[in-house]
Design a protein around this motif. Structure first.
Motif, PDB file in Angstrom:
ATOM      1  N   GLY A  26      33.664  42.861  27.165  1.00  0.00           N
ATOM      2  CA  GLY A  26      34.679  43.614  26.471  1.00  0.00           C
ATOM      3  C   GLY A  26      34.790  43.576  25.071  1.00  0.00           C
ATOM      4  O   GLY A  26      35.629  44.429  24.263  1.00  0.00           O
ATOM      5  N   ILE A  52      42.098  41.377  29.164  1.00  0.00           N
ATOM      6  CA  ILE A  52      42.516  42.757  30.065  1.00  0.00           C
ATOM      7  C   ILE A  52      40.874  43.170  30.587  1.00  0.00           C
ATOM      8  O   ILE A  52      40.902  43.665  31.834  1.00  0.00           O
ATOM      9  CB  ILE A  52      42.636  44.002  28.982  1.00  0.00           C
ATOM     10  N   PHE A  53      39.830  42.744  29.987  1.00  0.00           N
ATOM     11  CA  PHE A  53      38.543  43.066  30.601  1.00  0.00           C
ATOM     12  C   PHE A  53      38.448  42.373  31.779  1.00  0.00           C
ATOM     13  O   PHE A  53      37.604  42.663  32.989  1.00  0.00           O
ATOM     14  CB  PHE A  53      37.311  42.839  29.709  1.00  0.00           C
ATOM     15  N   ARG A  55      40.465  40.865  33.767  1.00  0.00           N
ATOM     16  CA  ARG A  55      41.408  41.445  34.953  1.00  0.00           C
ATOM     17  C   ARG A  55      40.655  42.512  35.716  1.00  0.00           C
ATOM     18  O   ARG A  55      40.755  42.837  36.827  1.00  0.00           O
ATOM     19  CB  ARG A  55      42.811  41.793  34.407  1.00  0.00           C
ATOM     20  N   ARG A  56      40.282  43.452  34.868  1.00  0.00           N
ATOM     21  CA  ARG A  56      39.771  44.745  35.387  1.00  0.00           C
ATOM     22  C   ARG A  56      38.623  44.626  36.267  1.00  0.00           C
ATOM     23  O   ARG A  56      38.419  45.240  37.199  1.00  0.00           O
ATOM     24  CB  ARG A  56      39.483  45.753  34.265  1.00  0.00           C
ATOM     25  N   ARG A  57      37.512  43.769  35.637  1.00  0.00           N
ATOM     26  CA  ARG A  57      36.534  43.316  36.145  1.00  0.00           C
ATOM     27  C   ARG A  57      36.690  42.816  37.616  1.00  0.00           C
ATOM     28  O   ARG A  57      36.135  42.980  38.398  1.00  0.00           O
ATOM     29  CB  ARG A  57      35.538  42.495  35.403  1.00  0.00           C
ATOM     30  N   THR A  59      39.313  42.767  39.345  1.00  0.00           N
ATOM     31  CA  THR A  59      39.997  43.656  40.283  1.00  0.00           C
ATOM     32  C   THR A  59      39.094  44.586  41.101  1.00  0.00           C
ATOM     33  O   THR A  59      39.020  44.567  42.457  1.00  0.00           O
ATOM     34  CB  THR A  59      41.087  44.755  39.621  1.00  0.00           C
ATOM     35  N   VAL A  60      38.171  45.053  40.523  1.00  0.00           N
ATOM     36  CA  VAL A  60      37.045  45.668  41.106  1.00  0.00           C
ATOM     37  C   VAL A  60      36.038  44.851  41.983  1.00  0.00           C
ATOM     38  O   VAL A  60      35.867  45.094  43.169  1.00  0.00           O
ATOM     39  CB  VAL A  60      36.026  46.502  39.938  1.00  0.00           C
ATOM     40  N   ARG A  63      38.307  44.016  45.188  1.00  0.00           N
ATOM     41  CA  ARG A  63      38.301  45.120  45.900  1.00  0.00           C
ATOM     42  C   ARG A  63      37.092  45.610  46.720  1.00  0.00           C
ATOM     43  O   ARG A  63      37.044  46.126  47.680  1.00  0.00           O
ATOM     44  CB  ARG A  63      38.997  46.431  45.250  1.00  0.00           C
TER      45      ARG A  63
END
Length: 163
Positions: A26, A52-53, A55-57, A59-60, A63
């Motif tokens: 990111g 941020i990147f 955490r987003r990665r 999380t995906v 899940r």
């Protein structure tokens, strides 16, 4: 559906690897270099963007990671069967383009887990990102070389068969 003899395929291949090595986790490469040289605000910006990147990665991945992996493997397997089992040139081009890119995405997820687990920041984070970029570039060079050799052999064999 001539791929290896089309200039558009080679442009897409070059753009794919250029963009893959330009933005690491990111963060644009120039921000990593600026943070490494100057530190301070640039280093904090890098820590924030990568945090941020990551955490987003993750999380995906947490899940739906199994579903995404399964879908990618299914698509790559289907393309591989069409490419080499049925000798479809377009599928060969897609396979040679996407397999190494999927490998780099796997390495990015692995790095994201390492960044989160070790709570990497500042100098350690910068070294890890630069090392990852070098690895992506090496994979890109090998992928482009293999694709070029395969494409050259494919075009030459098609030329010989048409004579």
């Amino acid at each position: 559906m001539r791929s290896f003899s089309s200039v558009w395929f080679w442009i897409v291949l070059a753009l794919a690897w250029s963009s893959a090595s330009q933005t690491i986790m990111g963060a644009p490469y120039d921000l990593i270099v600026k943070a490494r040289r100057k530190g301070g605000e640039a280093a904090e910006d890098l820590n924030t963007i990568v945090g941020i990147f990551v955490r987003r990665r993750l999380t995906v991945v947490r899940r739906a990671g199994h579903w995404v992996l399964g879908f990618q493997v299914m698509v790559l397997t289907a393309v591989c069967i069409m490419a080499f089992g049925q000798a479809i040139e377009f599928a060969q081009a897609l396979f040679l383009l996407f397999l190494p890119l999927v490998l780099t995405q796997f390495l990015a997820v692995r790095l994201a887990f390492r960044i989160e687990h070790d709570n990497m920041r500042d100098d350690r984070l910068q070294r890890a990102l630069l090392r990852h970029r070098l690895l992506v570039q090496l994979i890109g060079v090998v992928a482009i070389f293999v694709t070029a050799v395969w494409g050259m052999l494919h075009v030459m064999s098609a030329t010989v068969l048409s004579l």
